[in-house]
Each structure stands twice: as C-alpha cells, then as structure tokens.
Design an enzyme around this catalytic site. Structure first.
Site, mmCIF file in Angstrom:
data_model
loop_
_atom_site.group_PDB
_atom_site.id
_atom_site.type_symbol
_atom_site.label_atom_id
_atom_site.label_comp_id
_atom_site.label_asym_id
_atom_site.label_seq_id
_atom_site.Cartn_x
_atom_site.Cartn_y
_atom_site.Cartn_z
ATOM 1 N N TYR A 213 -2.059 -0.569 10.927
ATOM 2 C CA TYR A 213 -2.167 -1.261 9.626
ATOM 3 C C TYR A 213 -0.971 -0.922 8.746
ATOM 4 C CZ TYR A 213 -3.430 -1.670 4.687
ATOM 5 O OH TYR A 213 -3.397 -1.940 3.340
ATOM 6 N N LYS B 191 2.060 -3.377 7.282
ATOM 7 C CA LYS B 191 2.370 -3.551 5.854
ATOM 8 C C LYS B 191 3.832 -3.158 5.589
ATOM 9 C CE LYS B 191 -0.075 -4.633 2.932
ATOM 10 N NZ LYS B 191 -0.469 -5.970 2.407
ATOM 11 N N THR C 276 0.824 -1.214 0.000
ATOM 12 C CA THR C 276 0.000 0.000 0.000
ATOM 13 C C THR C 276 0.855 1.259 0.000
ATOM 14 O OG1 THR C 276 -1.551 1.247 1.370
ATOM 15 C CG2 THR C 276 -0.108 -0.242 2.535
ATOM 16 N N ASP C 277 0.263 2.347 -0.481
ATOM 17 C CA ASP C 277 0.961 3.639 -0.408
ATOM 18 C C ASP C 277 1.011 4.173 1.023
ATOM 19 O OD1 ASP C 277 -1.734 4.309 -0.110
ATOM 20 O OD2 ASP C 277 -1.786 5.734 -1.787
ATOM 21 N N GLU C 278 0.197 3.576 1.924
ATOM 22 C CA GLU C 278 0.170 4.089 3.301
ATOM 23 C C GLU C 278 1.497 3.895 4.026
ATOM 24 O OE1 GLU C 278 -3.202 3.431 5.734
ATOM 25 O OE2 GLU C 278 -4.598 3.373 4.063
HETATM 26 P P1 NAD Z 1 -9.768 -7.475 1.989
HETATM 27 O O1 NAD Z 1 -9.803 -7.181 3.449
HETATM 28 O O2 NAD Z 1 -10.983 -7.229 1.164
HETATM 29 O O3 NAD Z 1 -9.362 -8.998 1.744
HETATM 30 C C1 NAD Z 1 -8.345 -9.625 2.460
HETATM 31 C C2 NAD Z 1 -8.507 -11.131 2.264
HETATM 32 O O4 NAD Z 1 -7.430 -11.791 2.955
HETATM 33 C C3 NAD Z 1 -9.817 -11.681 2.824
HETATM 34 O O5 NAD Z 1 -10.443 -12.525 1.878
HETATM 35 C C4 NAD Z 1 -9.378 -12.487 4.047
HETATM 36 O O6 NAD Z 1 -10.220 -13.596 4.319
HETATM 37 C C5 NAD Z 1 -7.978 -12.919 3.629
HETATM 38 N N1 NAD Z 1 -7.128 -13.247 4.777
HETATM 39 C C6 NAD Z 1 -6.958 -12.505 5.901
HETATM 40 N N2 NAD Z 1 -6.115 -13.149 6.728
HETATM 41 C C7 NAD Z 1 -5.746 -14.306 6.115
HETATM 42 C C8 NAD Z 1 -4.901 -15.373 6.474
HETATM 43 N N3 NAD Z 1 -4.247 -15.403 7.655
HETATM 44 N N4 NAD Z 1 -4.725 -16.397 5.603
HETATM 45 C C9 NAD Z 1 -5.386 -16.385 4.407
HETATM 46 N N5 NAD Z 1 -6.213 -15.403 4.034
HETATM 47 C C10 NAD Z 1 -6.390 -14.370 4.875
HETATM 48 O O7 NAD Z 1 -8.532 -6.660 1.433
HETATM 49 P P2 NAD Z 1 -8.305 -5.977 0.014
HETATM 50 O O8 NAD Z 1 -8.852 -4.619 0.032
HETATM 51 O O9 NAD Z 1 -8.727 -6.923 -1.038
HETATM 52 O O10 NAD Z 1 -6.707 -5.845 0.025
HETATM 53 C C11 NAD Z 1 -5.884 -6.874 -0.531
HETATM 54 C C12 NAD Z 1 -4.429 -6.476 -0.353
HETATM 55 O O11 NAD Z 1 -4.196 -5.234 -1.007
HETATM 56 C C13 NAD Z 1 -4.022 -6.271 1.105
HETATM 57 O O12 NAD Z 1 -2.710 -6.776 1.255
HETATM 58 C C14 NAD Z 1 -4.032 -4.767 1.289
HETATM 59 O O13 NAD Z 1 -3.098 -4.365 2.265
HETATM 60 C C15 NAD Z 1 -3.628 -4.307 -0.094
HETATM 61 N N6 NAD Z 1 -4.113 -2.960 -0.467
HETATM 62 C C16 NAD Z 1 -5.464 -2.710 -0.488
HETATM 63 C C17 NAD Z 1 -5.900 -1.447 -0.923
HETATM 64 C C18 NAD Z 1 -7.362 -1.098 -0.992
HETATM 65 O O14 NAD Z 1 -7.686 0.035 -1.354
HETATM 66 N N7 NAD Z 1 -8.284 -2.002 -0.704
HETATM 67 C C19 NAD Z 1 -4.963 -0.472 -1.296
HETATM 68 C C20 NAD Z 1 -3.606 -0.767 -1.186
HETATM 69 C C21 NAD Z 1 -3.192 -2.037 -0.820
HETATM 70 O O1 DAU Z 2 -4.209 3.973 0.409
HETATM 71 C C1 DAU Z 2 -4.390 2.591 0.337
HETATM 72 C C2 DAU Z 2 -5.278 2.136 1.481
HETATM 73 O O2 DAU Z 2 -6.594 2.571 1.178
HETATM 74 C C3 DAU Z 2 -5.255 0.625 1.689
HETATM 75 O O3 DAU Z 2 -3.954 0.222 2.053
HETATM 76 C C4 DAU Z 2 -6.246 0.203 2.764
HETATM 77 O O4 DAU Z 2 -6.290 -1.213 2.847
HETATM 78 C C5 DAU Z 2 -7.616 0.719 2.373
HETATM 79 O O5 DAU Z 2 -8.536 0.424 3.393
HETATM 80 C C6 DAU Z 2 -7.567 2.225 2.128
HETATM 81 O O6 DAU Z 2 -7.324 2.936 3.367
HETATM 82 P P1 DAU Z 2 -8.137 4.264 3.751
HETATM 83 O O7 DAU Z 2 -8.092 4.422 5.209
HETATM 84 O O8 DAU Z 2 -7.707 5.411 2.912
HETATM 85 O O9 DAU Z 2 -9.610 3.811 3.230
HETATM 86 P P2 DAU Z 2 -11.072 3.995 3.865
HETATM 87 O O10 DAU Z 2 -12.047 3.552 2.817
HETATM 88 O O11 DAU Z 2 -11.187 3.404 5.222
HETATM 89 O O12 DAU Z 2 -11.183 5.580 4.015
HETATM 90 C C7 DAU Z 2 -11.027 6.442 2.912
HETATM 91 C C8 DAU Z 2 -11.089 7.866 3.445
HETATM 92 O O13 DAU Z 2 -12.433 8.125 3.903
HETATM 93 C C9 DAU Z 2 -10.192 8.101 4.638
HETATM 94 O O14 DAU Z 2 -9.673 9.415 4.583
HETATM 95 C C10 DAU Z 2 -11.121 7.969 5.844
HETATM 96 C C11 DAU Z 2 -12.444 8.465 5.296
HETATM 97 N N1 DAU Z 2 -13.649 7.852 5.896
HETATM 98 C C12 DAU Z 2 -13.734 6.494 5.888
HETATM 99 C C13 DAU Z 2 -14.822 5.858 6.443
HETATM 100 C C14 DAU Z 2 -14.917 4.342 6.462
HETATM 101 C C15 DAU Z 2 -14.661 8.629 6.397
HETATM 102 O O15 DAU Z 2 -14.601 9.887 6.377
HETATM 103 N N2 DAU Z 2 -15.751 8.010 6.946
HETATM 104 C C16 DAU Z 2 -15.877 6.643 7.005
HETATM 105 O O16 DAU Z 2 -16.896 6.138 7.536
#
Ligand code: NAD
Ligand code: DAU
Length: 369
Positions: free
Chosen positions: A156, A160, A130-132
């Site tokens: 989190y 990562k 992630t970019d975080e």
């Molecule tokens: P998600 O939470 O939707 O899915 C995560 C999956 O991992 C789930 O299906 C869960 O059951 C599985 N999992 C959790 N623990 C496990 C374990 N111990 N063994 C096997 N499976 C397990 O997450 P996502 O949004 O699909 O993110 C996927 C990846 O991308 C993550 O590594 C996250 O850090 C990264 N990422 C997500 C975003 C985003 O915007 N969603 C952005 C940047 C990076």
């Molecule tokens: O940048 C990549 C990341 O993006 C991933 O690594 C994470 O897995 C993914 O969850 C996401 O993180 P964020 O914290 O940015 O996503 P989230 O959807 O939780 O929130 C997006 C923005 O909206 C953030 O600034 C918080 C805000 N927010 C979120 C929720 C759930 C609100 O204002 N209200 C809310 O109820």
C-alpha cells in the site's frame, strides 16, 4: 466560486470532505466520483445538498474527461485509492492498478484538459497521500517532515509513494498545478470497519475478540477527519503549487492506549445508557464486564511499521493550520456516532465484507465463521 471533482468521494475521508466543503462553500459545484468498491458507499453522501454523484472509475479516462469539460472543473481533489494495509499484504495487484495506474490516468486527463487545450485556466490537482510513504520511525527519531526520504514498507505505502512521484513529475515536467498532502491516521464518522477504531468498536459491541497485532506498542498520530479536511482546504486556498504538506493530529498514541481508551469508553457508555445492553446483548459491557476482556494478542502484521509521527511545522507556519480536535474528546464523539449509526456499520459488516474478513483473517478478527 470553484468547481470541484472529488474522487473517492463515497469513501471515509472523501465523504467527510464533501460534507465539509458543502458546509463551508455552499455555492461551489461538487462532482463526486466513486467506483463504489467494497469500501465505497453512496449512502455516505446522503443528506448533502447539490452534489452530482457519478458512479465510475478514475481509470475511465473518457468519463473523467467528459466530467471535467461538462462541469468546468477547476479543482480536482483525489482521494480514490485502495487504502487498507492488511489487504495490500494479501493482494497487492489492485493497489498498483488503482493507486498507481488510476492516479496516472487522472494526471493524463488533467494535463490534456488544463494544459494541452491551451486555455491557460488556473487549476489545481490536489493529491491526498499518507505519512506511510516515509516508512517507519524509531522511538526517539524526529517526526516526518516533507523532506524525509521516502522509504515505503507495505505494498500500500509503495503504491502511494509511486503515485506521489507521478504527481510531482507532472508538475516539474508539464507544469500541472499540483499540491500533495501526506497525513496521519484519520478517525471519525463513516470509517469502514476494517480499520482499527471502527473494527474494534463493532467487535466489542458484538462480543468478538479485539485482535492486537504483536505487542500493541506501535505508535500512530491520530487525526480527526474534520481537521484533515480543513487542512486540505487550507492547502487548496493558500498552498504553494508544486509543494507537499504534512497534516497531523498532534496525538501520538500507542495502539494499546487507543484500545484501552476505546474499551473504557464503551464500558462508560453502557453504564450511562441501559438501552445499550438491550441493543448489544453479546457485548461484555451488557453484563457489566470489562470490554478489555475481549483483547487478544495475535501474530504481528508482516512488515508492521513501528511508529509514525508528523512534524507539521510547514503547514502551521505557511498556512496557519493547527488541529482543533483532541483525541480524548473526539474519540468519545466518534464512539457516539457509531452507537447512533448502528445500521450503517451493521449493513456493511453483514454484507460482502463479513465473508471477506472471515475468509482472509477471521481467526484474527474474532469473526465467528
Ligand atoms: P477508503 O478506502 O475509505 O475510500 C476509498 C474510496 O475510493 C472508496 O469509496 C472507493 O470506492 C473509492 N475507489 C477505489 N478505487 C476507485 C477507483 N478505481 N475509481 C474511483 N473510486 C475508487 O479510504 P479513505 O480512508 O477514505 O482514504 C482516502 C485517501 O486518503 C486515500 O488516498 C488514502 O490513501 C488516503 N489516506 C487515508 C488515511 C486514513 O487514515 N484513512 C490516512 C492517510 C491517507
Ligand atoms: O498513517 C496513515 C495510514 O493510516 C493510511 O495511509 C492508511 O490508509 C490507513 O489505513 C492507516 O494505516 P494503518 O495501518 O496505520 O491503520 P489500521 O487502522 O489498519 O491500523 C492501525 C494500527 O492498529 C496499526 O498499527 C495496526 C494495528 N491493528 C490494526 C487492526 C485492523 C491491530 O493491532 N489490530 C487490527 O485488527
């Protein structure tokens, strides 16, 4: 032809990736491994041909070793993680267990299978990050590059970052053939309704509050999930071993802009389709009122990062990646997907997630407890 092991394959991005890969590479073998935590849903893989789904944990080294041998895995794409920042603030432990120890368990198995066996087999361990990990940006700061120093702010992000460092170390120390991608905020089908966009769609359709953390001026770079999957494919095909690649959507937007876009799109959808009012009678749009009337300001997220932005020069120049899906159009498509797949998100929100959110921050999410 490749044989892939995809971890976290029943989650949001993992399931989209498996679907994408199967369409692009019909002959490849795919093993989909997922522990089915609250965020995993095996139904996310429904309708995808020839995928071996395995319900299991990435920390189960014997299981992963057996899968790698039995399926002659040459490519491991690692999505499995705990992924929600708010949950990591409430309970960081599982983030360390899954994201740090889980990734390390996979690295150990991969090293034993691909390196210690002496097979000399070409292989790839691709780590999805992630970019975080780069921390937060001021309004005028340059976007994150692959050399921006790590400065994770949430548990989190720290978990990562730790996993990224382990992946790097296994390359430099043992020669494991790794790549890492660090991407921005994804949106699209199958996203668990705890993240901003799907949560706000579901809340708006139920007439529940839309809780805006702080002043809502935090900025994220929105990436359509299919672009992310294509970016990973390009890294797998053409990326240099040992390298990291940032993947962004080129759409820096303040949360309030995203939320106002979402509210306006829901109003428009109801105006065009009278059936929606019957399906979602609690929504303000069902009575011709503005969805934006549900917006409320709530306490900010502790340690809330102000801005993320991706400089994608490296992946563009080296691999030819460019996002193909702009936010305006693809947000509209995403909303249509959630409207057409009500049973998918309703079953999640009516289950254990609903009680978790009510217990933990029901007042913020506007869930009637
Ligand atoms: P998600 O939470 O939707 O899915 C995560 C999956 O991992 C789930 O299906 C869960 O059951 C599985 N999992 C959790 N623990 C496990 C374990 N111990 N063994 C096997 N499976 C397990 O997450 P996502 O949004 O699909 O993110 C996927 C990846 O991308 C993550 O590594 C996250 O850090 C990264 N990422 C997500 C975003 C985003 O915007 N969603 C952005 C940047 C990076
Ligand atoms: O940048 C990549 C990341 O993006 C991933 O690594 C994470 O897995 C993914 O969850 C996401 O993180 P964020 O914290 O940015 O996503 P989230 O959807 O939780 O929130 C997006 C923005 O909206 C953030 O600034 C918080 C805000 N927010 C979120 C929720 C759930 C609100 O204002 N209200 C809310 O109820």
């Amino acid at each position: 032809m490749a044989n892939l092991l995809v971890t976290g394959a029943a989650g949001f991005i993992g399931a989209n990736f498996v679907r994408y890969w199967r369409e692009q590479n019909p002959k490849d073998g795919i093993v989909a491994l997922d522990a089915l935590t609250y965020a995993g849903n095996a139904a996310n893989l429904d309708g995808i041909n020839q995928v071996d789904f395995i319900h299991g944990d990435i920390r189960d080294q014997a299981l992963v070793a057996r899968l790698m041998a039995d399926h002659r895995i040459d490519t491991l794409v690692h999505f499995a993680a705990e992924s929600h920042v708010d949950r990591s603030i409430k309970g960081p432990d599982v983030f360390i267990e899954t994201n740090v120890l889980g990734t390390h368990a996979l690295l150990k198995v991969a090293r034993r299978h691909w390196l210690d066996s002496g097979s000399g087999q070409p292989h790839r361990f691709h780590h999805v990050s992630t970019d975080e990990v780069y921390g937060t940006l001021g309004r005028d700061d340059p976007a994150f590059t692959e050399t921006t120093p790590y400065a994770p702010n949430s548990p989190y992000a720290a978990s990562k970052a730790a996993s990224d460092h382990l992946v790097r170390a296994y390359h430099y120390t043992y020669g494991l053939e790794v790549t890492t991608s660090n991407c921005s905020n994804n949106y699209g089908p199958y996203q668990f309704p705890e993240k901003l966009i799907p949560l706000f769609i579901a809340n708006a359709l139920h007439g529940r509050a839309l809780p805006i953390y702080g002043d809502g001026q935090q900025v994220r770079d929105w990436l359509y999930v299919e672009d992310h999957c294509r970016g990973i494919e390009q890294v797998l095909r053409k990326g240099r071993v040992g390298e990291c690649y940032n993947i962004g959507g080129g759409e820096e937007l303040a949360n309030l802009v995203v939320i106002d876009t979402l509210c306006a799109a829901i109003d428009k959808a109801f105006a065009h389709d009278p059936m929606l009012a019957a399906r979602f009678p609690d929504s303000p749009a069902a009575e011709g009122k503005a969805t934006a009337s549900l917006k409320i300001n709530v306490a900010d997220r502790p340690g809330h990062d102000r801005r993320y932005a991706i400089d994608e020069k490296k992946i563009r120049d080296e691999l030819g990646y460019a996002p193909a899906h702009g936010f305006a159009d693809w947000f509209a498509q995403t909303l249509q997907w959630y409207l057409a797949n009500e049973s998918w998100w309703r079953s999640i929100m009516d289950g254990s997630y609903r009680s978790w959110i009510a217990d933990n921050y029901g007042h913020r999410a506007g869930v009637a407890v």
